[in-house]
Design an enzyme around this catalytic site. Sequence first.
Site, PDB file in Angstrom:
ATOM      1  N   ASP A  45     103.019  25.752  -0.351  1.00  0.00           N
ATOM      2  CA  ASP A  45     104.156  24.842  -0.398  1.00  0.00           C
ATOM      3  C   ASP A  45     105.458  25.584  -0.666  1.00  0.00           C
ATOM      4  O   ASP A  45     106.477  25.307  -0.028  1.00  0.00           O
ATOM      5  CB  ASP A  45     103.934  23.771  -1.471  1.00  0.00           C
ATOM      6  CG  ASP A  45     102.784  22.842  -1.112  1.00  0.00           C
ATOM      7  OD1 ASP A  45     102.150  23.065  -0.069  1.00  0.00           O
ATOM      8  OD2 ASP A  45     102.525  21.896  -1.872  1.00  0.00           O
ATOM      9  N   GLU A 301      99.291  26.386   5.867  1.00  0.00           N
ATOM     10  CA  GLU A 301     100.326  25.947   6.803  1.00  0.00           C
ATOM     11  C   GLU A 301     101.328  27.044   7.120  1.00  0.00           C
ATOM     12  O   GLU A 301     101.614  27.305   8.289  1.00  0.00           O
ATOM     13  CB  GLU A 301     101.069  24.738   6.229  1.00  0.00           C
ATOM     14  CG  GLU A 301     102.171  24.218   7.145  1.00  0.00           C
ATOM     15  CD  GLU A 301     102.748  22.885   6.696  1.00  0.00           C
ATOM     16  OE1 GLU A 301     103.951  22.666   6.902  1.00  0.00           O
ATOM     17  OE2 GLU A 301     101.998  22.057   6.157  1.00  0.00           O
TER      18      GLU A 301
END
Length: 405
Positions: A45, A301
């Site tokens: 994140d 990600e």
Amino acid sequence: MLPLARLHGGHFVCAPHVLGKLRFSSGIRIVKWDIFCNVVDNFGDIGVTWRLARQLVAEHGQAVRLWVDEPAVFAPLCPRADPEAESQYQQGVEIRHWRKDWPAVEPADVVIEAFACQLPEPYLAAMAARADKPYWLNLEYLSAEDWVAGCHGLPSLQPNGLQKAFYFPGFVEGTGGLLREDALAERRQLFQADPEARRAFLEELGVELDAAALLISLFAYENAALAGWLDALATGERPVQLLVPVGRVLADLANWLGEEKLSAGECFRRGSLAIQILPFVSQDDYDRILWCCDFNAVRGEDSFVRAQWAGRPLLWHIYQQEEGAHWDKLEAFLALYCRDLSPSAAAALTEGWRAWNRGEGMGTAWNALLAQWPELVLHAERWCREQVARTDLAAGLVQFCTKRL
């Protein structure tokens, strides 16, 4: 994932809230952005939000304040950062320590809560008290699922009278795009076209390049499929150099090697396989590692997107979710990515990714991938060009906040 209407109570309105202070033209007016990041799963994140914050400042002239609840985790991504500082500026971004005892601060004009983190209650109250209400966005996780385009940009009326819009990154038109800095593709292509630049960079990391070897990077979560893959690499006909940045997969690698613990700088050889442990590097240097390699195994990600910008074949270790929800995301991306591959290449790549993520069968799957290697190489570059042609995430966010003015 549940439909957005169910997740957020169905309180949709017909048009996003308009932020009156923004002006979008050839001379962009500087506005203030607050980006909140609750650090989850080590670097995922914070990796995304740090890239976004830097790009908003460097390419769009915005004033950005990045709130991080664990500065010690952020610091390795930005080697010059002070993990003990309450407030500091790095590359034009104001980095603030997000503490539970929230300080009284004036909310920014644009507020981004990354990946559904919960904003501090005093900050929410200050947002609601502003005469000109902030533009509030929830930056969602990346997905290729069909429903994403239909939910991207939809606003939701909140109990305090504010409106929050949901911003979805994605791979197709109608989504928010992917994080990509200006001229990244050109810089990558110049680097990959210069063998001396590649050699010199790897030499700085202590890597002596074997010109005959297949160069692979490995950045993954703990994975039971690793041993089978390493066995296949070690017994294969072609020599392989495996570069492993310090991370969570090291424990599994140590078990396969018969070592108690692995550290940066260590090197090992097993048959055709040479393994080198790399130190943790900055985001820019990690990009270059991906550019150097012929094949990249990545996770989560941020590294997943950066491997696509490398234009090389890749292997994705997706973050596991409860009740197997991650499989829908994995299959959705595979369907999109493999759309223009031949049936044999699509089957090999799909089985390789499934084997890696289910934790078994990677040895057989790897040999099948090698049989399709030339097509996979061409496809990776073609896919990269297609995605580069789309509006990037940061530019899309700026346009999204200003499109109705």
